[in-house]
Enzyme design. Structure first.
Site, mmCIF file in Angstrom:
data_model
loop_
_atom_site.group_PDB
_atom_site.id
_atom_site.type_symbol
_atom_site.label_atom_id
_atom_site.label_comp_id
_atom_site.label_asym_id
_atom_site.label_seq_id
_atom_site.Cartn_x
_atom_site.Cartn_y
_atom_site.Cartn_z
ATOM 1 N N ASN A 10 18.113 -44.149 21.445
ATOM 2 C CA ASN A 10 18.718 -44.885 20.301
ATOM 3 C C ASN A 10 18.603 -44.079 19.062
ATOM 4 O O ASN A 10 17.551 -43.546 18.567
ATOM 5 C CB ASN A 10 17.958 -45.921 20.225
ATOM 6 C CG ASN A 10 18.273 -46.851 18.768
ATOM 7 O OD1 ASN A 10 19.117 -46.811 18.347
ATOM 8 N ND2 ASN A 10 17.285 -47.715 18.444
ATOM 9 N N LYS A 12 19.650 -44.464 15.893
ATOM 10 C CA LYS A 12 19.389 -45.315 14.997
ATOM 11 C C LYS A 12 20.230 -44.873 13.669
ATOM 12 O O LYS A 12 21.495 -44.595 14.247
ATOM 13 C CB LYS A 12 18.032 -45.223 14.231
ATOM 14 C CG LYS A 12 16.910 -45.529 15.546
ATOM 15 C CD LYS A 12 15.613 -45.750 14.789
ATOM 16 C CE LYS A 12 14.708 -46.341 16.266
ATOM 17 N NZ LYS A 12 13.373 -46.418 15.847
ATOM 18 N N HIS A 95 16.351 -55.291 18.487
ATOM 19 C CA HIS A 95 15.422 -54.266 17.845
ATOM 20 C C HIS A 95 14.670 -54.499 16.637
ATOM 21 O O HIS A 95 15.010 -55.311 16.020
ATOM 22 C CB HIS A 95 16.302 -53.080 17.797
ATOM 23 C CG HIS A 95 15.351 -51.678 17.449
ATOM 24 N ND1 HIS A 95 14.830 -51.268 16.245
ATOM 25 C CD2 HIS A 95 15.284 -50.721 18.422
ATOM 26 C CE1 HIS A 95 13.993 -50.375 16.319
ATOM 27 N NE2 HIS A 95 14.263 -49.850 17.669
ATOM 28 N N GLU A 97 13.637 -53.246 14.094
ATOM 29 C CA GLU A 97 14.258 -53.060 12.911
ATOM 30 C C GLU A 97 15.259 -54.001 12.467
ATOM 31 O O GLU A 97 15.204 -54.541 11.130
ATOM 32 C CB GLU A 97 14.780 -51.713 12.768
ATOM 33 C CG GLU A 97 13.742 -50.377 12.799
ATOM 34 C CD GLU A 97 13.939 -49.313 13.578
ATOM 35 O OE1 GLU A 97 15.050 -48.924 13.806
ATOM 36 O OE2 GLU A 97 13.033 -48.436 13.872
ATOM 37 N N GLU A 169 8.980 -52.740 23.195
ATOM 38 C CA GLU A 169 8.588 -51.806 22.012
ATOM 39 C C GLU A 169 7.648 -52.259 20.897
ATOM 40 O O GLU A 169 8.011 -52.853 20.089
ATOM 41 C CB GLU A 169 9.738 -51.614 21.246
ATOM 42 C CG GLU A 169 11.109 -50.806 21.819
ATOM 43 C CD GLU A 169 12.295 -50.063 21.335
ATOM 44 O OE1 GLU A 169 12.114 -48.933 21.618
ATOM 45 O OE2 GLU A 169 12.652 -50.578 20.195
ATOM 46 N N GLY A 175 8.181 -44.842 15.855
ATOM 47 C CA GLY A 175 8.406 -43.485 14.577
ATOM 48 C C GLY A 175 6.931 -43.449 14.228
ATOM 49 O O GLY A 175 7.095 -42.768 13.387
ATOM 50 N N SER A 215 7.594 -43.893 20.353
ATOM 51 C CA SER A 215 7.107 -42.430 20.401
ATOM 52 C C SER A 215 6.882 -42.032 21.628
ATOM 53 O O SER A 215 6.313 -41.242 21.990
ATOM 54 C CB SER A 215 5.472 -42.653 19.674
ATOM 55 O OG SER A 215 5.567 -43.173 18.241
HETATM 56 O O1 G3H Z 1 14.717 -47.585 19.867
HETATM 57 C C1 G3H Z 1 13.824 -46.978 19.767
HETATM 58 C C2 G3H Z 1 12.531 -47.275 19.337
HETATM 59 O O2 G3H Z 1 12.191 -47.861 18.029
HETATM 60 C C3 G3H Z 1 11.292 -46.132 19.394
HETATM 61 O O3 G3H Z 1 11.769 -45.215 18.561
HETATM 62 O O4 G3H Z 1 10.749 -43.321 19.661
HETATM 63 O O5 G3H Z 1 11.204 -43.023 17.354
HETATM 64 O O6 G3H Z 1 9.234 -44.359 18.260
HETATM 65 P P1 G3H Z 1 10.729 -43.909 18.360
#
Ligand code: G3H
Length: 252
Positions: A10, A12, A95, A97, A169, A175, A215
């Site tokens: 992803n 983002k 998600h 977010e 998640e 993150g 993460s």
């Molecule tokens: O969609 C992915 C997740 O929000 C994980 O993000 O790997 O940066 O922690 P991350």
């Protein structure tokens, strides 16, 4: 039957035309054993067409979000119909977010999921608890509540579940560099699968891919993917880096 791994990247709201071109070049250089793993890349919407046109066919493309509505007077929206027309096979829904920053409720997420499935898309449905919810022992309540909202809409057509992947998640792991421990991940995934067994259907439960996100990196992916109920990853930050190749390798 063994469940096929899913490794999602992803991106983002990141990337430029130049960085996307190099990520695509990197990904096209990876040997993907499609018998054992599905690799699914979710670029920002503005790069979906580029990704679709330039990624090799062994690597699938996903939207990060999909509209609740169809084609028509819905300014700014990208409908499932648009994605299908472009040949995009997947979308993320729910998600954290989108839930936290854009006010998507369990019901909105469920409606988007159903609409996407009805139009033939595969869906990576994200669920996860906040740190406060984990600390107050609400993890299972939260993630099953999020899943139940979707289950309620799919109740008349259980076959739709074959096109759903659930991404667990935990919000506190996204993150932050704080990855769930193997025990925490296995526990949540096992509990989700048990919920699906008892509240949806045992066959759906045994075939449902439940992937972990939060993460994930090249150092922790091998240990996590070895867990019985972890069927892959949804990777954020690390999917923008060369280590994403190692994460894919951990699944094949
Ligand atoms: O969609 C992915 C997740 O929000 C994980 O993000 O790997 O940066 O922690 P991350």
């Amino acid at each position: 039957m063994a469940r096929k791994y899913v490794i999602g990247g992803n991106w983002k709201s990141n990337g430029t035309q130049a960085s996307v071109a190099s990520l695509i070049e990197m990904l096209n250089g990876v040997t993907v054993d499609t018998e054992s793993v599905e690799v699914v890349i979710a670029p920002p919407a503005i790069f979906l067409a580029t990704a679709k046109a330039n990624l090799k066919p062994e690597i699938q493309v996903s939207a990060q979000n999909v509209s609740l509505t169809g084609l028509g007077a819905y300014t700014g929206e990208i409908a499932a119909e648009h994605l299908v027309d472009l040949g995009v096979q997947w979308t993320l829904t729910g998600h954290s977010e989108r839930r936290a920053l854009y006010g998507e409720t369990d019901f909105v997420v469920a409606e988007k999921t159903k609409r996407a499935l009805d139009h033939g898309l595969n869906v990576i449905l994200c669920v996860g608890e906040s740190l406060d919810e984990r600390k107050s022992d609400q993890t299972l309540n939260v993630i099953t509540r999020q899943l139940k909202a979707v289950a309620d809409l799919l109740v008349n057509d259980l076959s739709l579940w074959s096109r759903v992947v659930v991404a667990y998640e935990p919000v506190w792991a996204i993150g932050t560099g704080v990855v769930a421990t193997p025990e925490q991940a296995q526990d949540a995934h096992k509990n989700l699968r048990a919920y699906v067994t008892s509240h949806i259907n045992p066959e759906v439960a045994s075939e449902l891919r439940i992937i972990y996100g939060g993460s994930v990196n090249a150092k922790n992916s091998a240990e996590l993917i070895a867990l019985h109920d972890v069927d892959g990853f949804l990777v954020g930050g690390a999917s923008l880096k060369p280590e994403f190749v190692d994460i894919i390798q951990s699944a094949q």
